[in-house]
Design a protein around this motif. Structure first.
Motif, PDB file in Angstrom:
ATOM      1  N   GLN A 294       0.820  -1.221   0.000  1.00 22.83           N
ATOM      2  CA  GLN A 294       0.000   0.000   0.000  1.00 22.83           C
ATOM      3  C   GLN A 294       0.854   1.272   0.000  1.00 22.83           C
ATOM      4  O   GLN A 294       0.336   2.375  -0.124  1.00 22.83           O
ATOM      5  N   ARG A 295       2.170   1.105   0.175  1.00 23.49           N
ATOM      6  CA  ARG A 295       3.035   2.255   0.470  1.00 23.49           C
ATOM      7  C   ARG A 295       3.176   3.229  -0.690  1.00 23.49           C
ATOM      8  O   ARG A 295       3.002   4.443  -0.530  1.00 23.49           O
ATOM      9  N   GLU A 296       3.500   2.693  -1.868  1.00 26.33           N
ATOM     10  CA  GLU A 296       3.842   3.571  -2.992  1.00 26.33           C
ATOM     11  C   GLU A 296       2.702   4.541  -3.311  1.00 26.33           C
ATOM     12  O   GLU A 296       2.918   5.749  -3.459  1.00 26.33           O
ATOM     13  N   LYS A 297       1.486   3.999  -3.376  1.00 28.87           N
ATOM     14  CA  LYS A 297       0.317   4.824  -3.716  1.00 28.87           C
ATOM     15  C   LYS A 297       0.132   5.949  -2.686  1.00 28.87           C
ATOM     16  O   LYS A 297      -0.053   7.117  -3.040  1.00 28.87           O
ATOM     17  N   ALA A 298       0.245   5.588  -1.418  1.00 30.09           N
ATOM     18  CA  ALA A 298       0.030   6.592  -0.355  1.00 30.09           C
ATOM     19  C   ALA A 298       1.134   7.638  -0.371  1.00 30.09           C
ATOM     20  O   ALA A 298       0.879   8.833  -0.175  1.00 30.09           O
ATOM     21  N   ILE A 299       2.361   7.199  -0.637  1.00 31.89           N
ATOM     22  CA  ILE A 299       3.473   8.166  -0.655  1.00 31.89           C
ATOM     23  C   ILE A 299       3.304   9.129  -1.828  1.00 31.89           C
ATOM     24  O   ILE A 299       3.567  10.327  -1.700  1.00 31.89           O
TER      25      ILE A 299
ATOM     26  N   LEU B 295       9.814   7.538  -6.963  1.00 31.63           N
ATOM     27  CA  LEU B 295       9.474   8.291  -5.746  1.00 31.63           C
ATOM     28  C   LEU B 295      10.591   9.273  -5.383  1.00 31.63           C
ATOM     29  O   LEU B 295      10.332  10.393  -4.965  1.00 31.63           O
ATOM     30  N   VAL B 296      11.849   8.831  -5.560  1.00 28.25           N
ATOM     31  CA  VAL B 296      12.992   9.726  -5.286  1.00 28.25           C
ATOM     32  C   VAL B 296      12.852  10.986  -6.139  1.00 28.25           C
ATOM     33  O   VAL B 296      12.956  12.118  -5.647  1.00 28.25           O
ATOM     34  N   ARG B 297      12.582  10.766  -7.420  1.00 23.97           N
ATOM     35  CA  ARG B 297      12.540  11.907  -8.357  1.00 23.97           C
ATOM     36  C   ARG B 297      11.329  12.800  -8.095  1.00 23.97           C
ATOM     37  O   ARG B 297      11.430  14.028  -8.136  1.00 23.97           O
ATOM     38  N   ALA B 298      10.189  12.181  -7.799  1.00 23.27           N
ATOM     39  CA  ALA B 298       8.990  12.985  -7.518  1.00 23.27           C
ATOM     40  C   ALA B 298       9.189  13.812  -6.251  1.00 23.27           C
ATOM     41  O   ALA B 298       8.795  14.985  -6.184  1.00 23.27           O
ATOM     42  N   ALA B 299       9.842  13.215  -5.254  1.00 29.23           N
ATOM     43  CA  ALA B 299      10.085  13.949  -4.003  1.00 29.23           C
ATOM     44  C   ALA B 299      11.060  15.092  -4.243  1.00 29.23           C
ATOM     45  O   ALA B 299      10.882  16.206  -3.725  1.00 29.23           O
ATOM     46  N   ASP B 300      12.095  14.838  -5.046  1.00 26.01           N
ATOM     47  CA  ASP B 300      13.052  15.903  -5.382  1.00 26.01           C
ATOM     48  C   ASP B 300      12.335  17.061  -6.067  1.00 26.01           C
ATOM     49  O   ASP B 300      12.545  18.227  -5.734  1.00 26.01           O
ATOM     50  N   ALA B 301      11.481  16.702  -7.042  1.00 21.62           N
ATOM     51  CA  ALA B 301      10.779  17.743  -7.812  1.00 21.62           C
ATOM     52  C   ALA B 301       9.866  18.559  -6.908  1.00 21.62           C
ATOM     53  O   ALA B 301       9.690  19.766  -7.097  1.00 21.62           O
ATOM     54  N   ALA B 302       9.301  17.904  -5.893  1.00 18.75           N
ATOM     55  CA  ALA B 302       8.381  18.615  -4.995  1.00 18.75           C
ATOM     56  C   ALA B 302       9.137  19.388  -3.911  1.00 18.75           C
ATOM     57  O   ALA B 302       8.536  20.170  -3.171  1.00 18.75           O
TER      58      ALA B 302
END
Ligand SMILES: NC(=O)c1ccc[n+]([C@@H]2O[C@H](COP(=O)([O-])OP(=O)(O)OC[C@H]3O[C@@H](n4cnc5c(N)ncnc54)[C@H](O)[C@@H]3O)[C@@H](O)[C@H]2O)c1
Length: 383
Positions: free
Chosen positions: A94-99, A125-132
């Motif tokens: 369930q983790r990826e979707k929630a993150i 997720l690394v890249r999306a978090a960096d972008a945000a």
């Protein structure tokens, strides 16, 4: 003293890890000590916002600890301005979707391992978090175990000389669930539900090996399902489709060889549930969860192989206990404190999503090695 409150969404708080280690032993323990002091008179005060699927169980957890802020609506929690951090201790699947939702909501994110189910997903997720532009962290609790902290002290102090090898034994008997209930959740034993000991333990071995010794460059893994049928929480038999034991060889930079066995189908004849035996040219050590014992080159006895005679030496007695020399707090709490400081003050924090992605990568390559019956090299992961 100023109190700096920080809203933390705790998702999966009814689970084993979410409840015991993260809510009770970390966030509530920080409140019990009066908050986390920052050194300038400010104290960080965690305000948990409990999130889960089952209203009755959530309310019970909240009431047990005098908490009132809980919801079964993750989107509503993520929409709140006072919620600065999203924490995930749900089942891995369930983790990826929630993150992803939490990244979109602009929250800082801390999560249990593994970060995702594949390294491709973890890197996204690394890249999306960096972008945000958010701050991220992944649980690497074993680094903060007293036994491994003492081992680290030995390494930093040059005790070992050149480190040659590491042998690790992790495991215990997890009951099948028929005549005695299992002490781990049944999803752990189903591949289709994100289970398996490789996915569970290799992320830990990755950071333990890299942080204490050297980066892992190749893995050879044999995964087994020793117990093919188990009984779930409702008393129903189910096929155990996931690996319940993994026999791994890890080649590290500098020629260090690590051989680590992980098993939920072994009975313990050790002092602790995990032990690492490290051999170096100048000395050796055996480190567990809490203890660490050493034998230096200068006091190494000279055993002679002779199976005709019974052993006369008490080999264990020839080792010396490494003293604590400091107080060790709960490892999950120590890492939480570091993450909270990172979020509030920008203090450095090494265990971010990229570090977590490396753990997922090692698990994935371990499984590939097992599937293909061969040694697999571990390429460098980068953002
Ligand atoms: N750091 C460690 O040492 C450590 C140890 C054990 C587990 N973990 C990790 O923590 C996470 C949780 O493990 P756990 O042992 O606490 O599991 P658990 O089964 O006890 O708890 C899982 C939690 O997820 C929730 N959940 C959400 N969606 C779900 C769904 N569709 N099906 C089932 N449950 C769902 C459950 O309600 C529960 O709160 C896993 O990702 C695991 O890898 C880490």
């Amino acid at each position: 003293m100023t109190r700096r409150s920080i809203g933390i969404i705790v998702n999966g708080v009814t689970g084993r890890m979410g409840y015991r280690q993260h809510l009770v032993r970390s966030l509530l323990a920080i409140r019990e000590q009066g908050g986390l002091p920052l050194g300038d008179g400010t104290r960080i005060w965690p305000e948990p916002i409990l999130v889960g699927r089952d209203e009755t169980r959530l309310r019970a957890v909240a009431e047990r600890h005098g908490l009132t802020d809980w919801t079964t609506d993750l989107a509503a929690a993520l929409a709140r301005d006072d919620a600065e951090i999203y924490f995930d201790a749900q089942v891995t699947q369930q983790r990826e979707k929630a993150i992803r939702q939490a990244i979109e909501a602009g929250k800082h994110i801390y999560t249990e391992k593994p970060l995702a189910e594949s390294s491709a997903a973890a890197l996204e997720l690394v890249r999306a978090a960096d972008a945000a532009g958010i701050r991220t962290g992944v649980v690497q609790d074993k680094l903060f175990l007293p036994g491994l902290r003492k081992l680290r002290r030995l390494i930093d102090g040059g005790f070992f000389g050149r480190i040659l090898s590491v042998r690790g034994e992790f495991g215990y008997w997890v009951f099948e669930g028929d005549w005695q209930p299992a002490q781990r959740p049944s999803w752990n034993y189903r591949t289709e539900d994100g289970g398996g000991i490789v996915m569970d333990m290799f992320p830990h071995w990755q950071y333990v090996l890299e942080e204490l010794f050297a980066p892992v460059r190749a893995v050879t893994c044999l995964a087994a399902t020793h117990i093919p049928q188990r009984v779930d929480e409702a008393g129903r038999p189910y096929p155990a489709t996931a690996d319940d034991a993994a026999y791994g060889i890890f080649e590290l930079d500098g020629g260090i060889v690590a051989a680590l066995n992980s098993s939920w189908a072994t009975r313990v004849h050790r002092d602790e549930l995990v032990e690492f035996h490290v051999d170096g040219t100048e000395g050796s050590a055996v480190a567990g969860l809490r203890r660490c014992r050493v034998q230096h080159r200068a006091v190494t006895p000279k055993p002679v192989w002779n199976p005709d005679l019974p052993a006369t030496e008490d080999f264990r007695a020839q080792w010396t206990e490494v003293p604590d020399n400091e107080e060790f707090d709960n490892g999950f709490k120590v890492q939480w404190e570091a993450f909270l400081r990172h979020v509030v003050t920008g203090a450095p924090f090494a265990w971010d999503f990229l570090a977590g992605a490396r753990g997922v990568q090692l698990a994935e390559l371990g499984l590939r090695s097992a599937r293909e019956g061969r040694r697999v090299e571990v390429p460098e992961l980068s953002r």
